[in-house]
Every structure is written in structure tokens, then in C-alpha cells.
Scaffold this active site. Structure first.
Site, PDB file in Angstrom:
ATOM      1  N   GLU A   1      14.694  -5.532  -1.084  1.00 42.99           N
ATOM      2  CA  GLU A   1      14.149  -6.892  -1.187  1.00 42.99           C
ATOM      3  C   GLU A   1      14.800  -7.613  -2.364  1.00 42.99           C
ATOM      4  OE1 GLU A   1       9.951  -7.634  -0.457  1.00 42.99           O
ATOM      5  OE2 GLU A   1       9.726  -5.514   0.022  1.00 42.99           O
TER       6      GLU A   1
ATOM      7  N   GLU B   1       3.938  -0.534  -6.730  1.00 43.85           N
ATOM      8  CA  GLU B   1       3.422  -1.358  -5.639  1.00 43.85           C
ATOM      9  C   GLU B   1       2.168  -0.728  -5.023  1.00 43.85           C
ATOM     10  OE1 GLU B   1       5.174  -3.608  -1.680  1.00 43.85           O
ATOM     11  OE2 GLU B   1       6.038  -1.695  -2.287  1.00 43.85           O
TER      12      GLU B   1
END
Length: 427
Positions: A44, A309
Site C-alpha cells: 500500500e 494494524e
């Protein structure tokens, strides 16, 4: 990176808490290269707006990032569509977060104003924000018979919060911030328009997502949605009318979970703030110092040196536990709780009618599980410091302010001029 050094500092007698705040610094440093990325290490590495706006306040307390965020806001404006929609990712564009991500321009611009007191930021981006609000108006209230606006909710929360409930809380918050911004810029007509929109959102939210008898939150279809996040947003965004009931339900949920975290990206940074603001500071400390899964300190006990995360991205017992397909070890969103350390534990507050720390309010909240705690911020007016420690059966507070300030110790409040102060109170 625009971060040459961290202007904000924190230290306490609790080693794991210190390690956690250090992890927040590392994840911020790694992700603030050129743009605020969601993570620096996998496929990402992009400026996802939802991740960014939830962490913005903490980032601004840690570092001087005025120009860094202004550049990011410019990327949002550059990518705004003709009908007013902002991107969910900037500066690349695209994404699929919906209103909870597209709102970042409004949220971040207001955060910058609060932190630096510079109205020019609001003046520059206000036309684009107005255009976005017109775009949202055309969509109607999300979930009120119009197409849903975005699929991403309280990302990776242990308990799922109804998406229309979430979207409408954000829509209300957008309207409230736009009303404030319009007022600051002397746009009386705009302030009136956004006030009326906020009232419309508030009535719809309470009539749709709050059970009139139990005051528990529910889904658009009327099914139970009894989550920490639903009450946290109701309280901290100001949309829930019965704050006493929301506080009671949030406390019930938190204690039933044995003071573990049930929120995701959007609720986590506000969770401890909500508990403290409703008089449950002891429970907020229990949450902050919790080491069981899921909690902020749990990853630290598993060897984390940055913010993950997932709460259990890796465990000493189960390894990666099948999370390899999506498992970042450098995502700062859960680190947004660090602003609670500055604002509530150390008690350093900017004041709405004196933005940019032109006036400072100190309201430290000590806890007996810590022997001492201290925090500092480097503001445009000078260094702000606040700390407390246990000393001879009393709390000893030490405060430094470069400007006039208000100091609230327990039920006692006093106004002071710039200077260095020491106070005591009973434990």
C-alpha cells in the site's frame, strides 16, 4: 521526512506505557515521509485519509507538522471532483472509504487551526469544503433511503458497528465543524446553514440509531448495535442527545470486556477520552494499562517496537496466526490514543476561543497505579510542561506555561500568568 525531531515528549513510571508511546513515535516517523502513509512496508504505502485524520491530533502534539499537513490538504483539493467529492487516498486518488475517509480535509483543517491558530488555512480550503458538503447534501443522509456512502467502517474492530450509524455520526461531525469554521470566517449564512444541517443529522441519528426505551444504540434496521464505538462516537462527536445514558452504556461495555478494547480505527483514539470526559478516568487508566488481548500494551508484551494494524499481528504463542495476507506491523491508527496521554493524563488542553495555545488549560488526571508522569509540548509560544508524582501521600503537580493559563486541580481552579508552578493535593 518533515520530522527532524519530536517536539512532544512523554515519560512515566510505567515501562510498558513508555515503550508504547515510543512505538507511536516510530510509526509516525516511518509513515511521515513525503505524505502521511498508512504503512511504510507493504504494497500500500499510500495516503489513506481515514488512517490519517484519526491520527492527526496525536501527530500534531508529537511534532510540528503544519506545512506537512497543509501539503496533504492541497493534494485533497487538487483531486476534488467537479461535483465536490474528495478522494479517500491522496495524492494518488481513488480508494473506497466513503464519508469516513473523505471527511479528512475538514477534520484535518480544523485540527491545524486548533493547534496553530492560523485562519489562513481555513480561508484557503473553505471553498472546497463547502463544495464537498454540497456533494454530501446531494447524497442525502447516508442510510436514509439513499445509496450507502462507502463500505469501510470501524476497521478491524473486535465488535462490528453498524455502517449507517457510523456514517451519520461522521456526517453530523462534518456539519458541526463546518458551522465552527464558518463562524471563524464570519460567514454567518454558512454557519446558519451548517447548524441546521447538524440539527437535522442529530435528530435523524437519535431517532434512528438509539432505542427510545433502553437508550442503547441499534442498526438502521432496528437491531441491537451495542458496541463501544457506537457510544464513543455518540459522545465525542456530540451527536447522542442522552449523554448520561451513552456514558453508562460505554462504561458497562468496557467493564464487561474486562477493560479490553472493542473499537477499531475510528473508535480507538476516542475511547479513553470518552471515559475521562464522562467521569470514568479510573476505567480509562485500566484500559490504557491493560496487557490482555486486545489492548494497546498487548502488542508491546509480544515484542512490538511500532504500532501494529492488528492487535495480534504476531504472538509469541501462535506466530502470525494466519494473518499473513493482510498484516502490517507499522500502522499508526491505534497509536492515536497517545493524545489522551497528553490531554487527559498530563492534562494539557488548548482552548477553543484561544487556538494555537494562546491560552492553556491544565487539568491533569493522576492515577495511583503510576508513581509519576510527565509530558511536554513545544508550542509557537514556548514550551508547555505538565507532570505529577506521588510524594509523601500527596499528589505533587509541576506545571510550566509560556502564556496565561487556567490550572484545574480536583475541584480547584485558578488563573495564572506565564511561569512555573508547583501544587499539591490529597491522593
Amino acid at each position: 521526512s518533515s520530522i527532524e525531531k519530536f517536539a512532544g515528549s512523554f515519560e512515566s513510571s510505567h515501562a510498558l506505557l513508555n515503550r508504547f508511546t515510543e512505538n507511536v513515535h516510530w510509526s509516525q516517523l516511518c509513515n511521515f515521509i513525503n505524505i502521511p502513509t498508512d504503512c511504510p512496508q507493504r504494497n500500500e504505502r499510500m495516503g489513506w485519509a481515514g488512517d490519517t485524520h484519526v491520527f492527526c491530533h496525536t501527530a500534531l502534539l508529537n511534532s510540528d507538522l503544519k506545512l506537512f499537513y497543509e501539503r496533504y490538504l492541497q493534494a485533497f483539493e487538487d483531486l476534488q471532483t467537479g461535483e465536490g467529492q474528495y478522494p479517500e487516498i491522496a495524492p494518488v486518488g481513488g480508494g473506497f472509504g466513503g464519508v469516513t475517509y473523505e471527511c479528512a480535509s475538514i477534520f484535518i483543517a480544523y485540527e491545524l487551526y486548533e493547534q496553530y491558530g492560523d485562519t489562513r488555512i481555513l480561508e484557503k480550503y473553505y471553498p472546497g469544503m463547502k463544495k464537498y458538503m454540497e456533494y454530501m447534501k446531494d447524497k442525502g443522509l447516508p442510510g436514509a433511503g439513499s445509496p450507502a456512502v462507502g463500505p469501510l467502517g470501524d476497521w478491524l474492530a473486535p465488535e462490528e458497528t453498524d455502517l449507517p450509524l457510523l456514517w451519520n455520526a461522521f456526517y453530523y461531525r462534518e456539519a458541526i465543524l463546518m458551522e465552527k469554521i464558518a463562524g471563524i470566517l464570519k460567514d454567518e449564512e454558512g454557519a446558519k446553514t451548517y447548524h441546521e444541517l447538524a440539527e437535522k443529522c442529530r435528530r435523524y441519528w437519535n431517532g434512528t440509531f438509539v432505542d427510545p426505551e433502553t437508550k442503547k444504540t441499534r442498526t438502521l434496521e432496528g437491531k441491537p448495535c451495542d458496541t463501544q464505538c457506537s457510544y464513543v462516537l455518540g459522545l465525542q462527536y456530540g451527536v447522542m442527545e442522552d449523554r448520561e445514558a451513552a456514558a453508562k452504556h460505554l462504561l458497562r461495555k468496557t467493564r464487561a470486556a474486562n477493560h479490553t478494547v472493542g473499537t477499531g480505527f475510528f473508535g480507538t483514539g476516542l475511547l479513553n477520552q470518552a471515559l475521562c470526559d464522562t467521569g470514568a478516568s479510573e476505567d480509562a487508566y485500566k484500559l490504557m494499562l491493560q496487557t490482555a488481548f486486545p489492548s494497546w500494551l498487548y502488542p508491546v508484551t509480544q515484542g512490538a517496537t511500532s504500532i501494529w494494524e492488528r492487535w495480534n499481528g504476531y504472538t509469541n504463542e501462535l506466530g502470525f496466526n494466519g494473518n499473513n495476507s493482510m498484516n502490517s506491523f507499522n500502522h499508526y491508527a491505534y497509536g492515536s490514543v497517545a493524545d489522551w496521554v497528553y490531554q487527559k493524563a498530563a492534562g494539557i488542553h488548548t482552548v477553543e476561543d484561544a487556538p494555537g495555545y494562546a491560552f492553556v488549560r491544565f487539568a491533569p488526571v493522576p492515577d495511583a497505579r503510576l508513581s509519576w508522569l510527565t509530558a511536554s509540548l513545544q508550542t509557537r509560544h514556548g514550551l508547555v510542561e505538565s507532570g505529577w508524582r506521588q510524594e509523601d501521600g500527596k499528589w505533587r503537580y509541576e506545571i510550566t506555561t509560556p502564556v496565561d493559563a487556567e490550572i484545574c486541580i480536583g475541584k480547584n481552579t485558578r488563573k495564572v500568568a506565564a511561569g512555573h508552578y508547583i501544587f499539591y493535593s490529597q491522593m
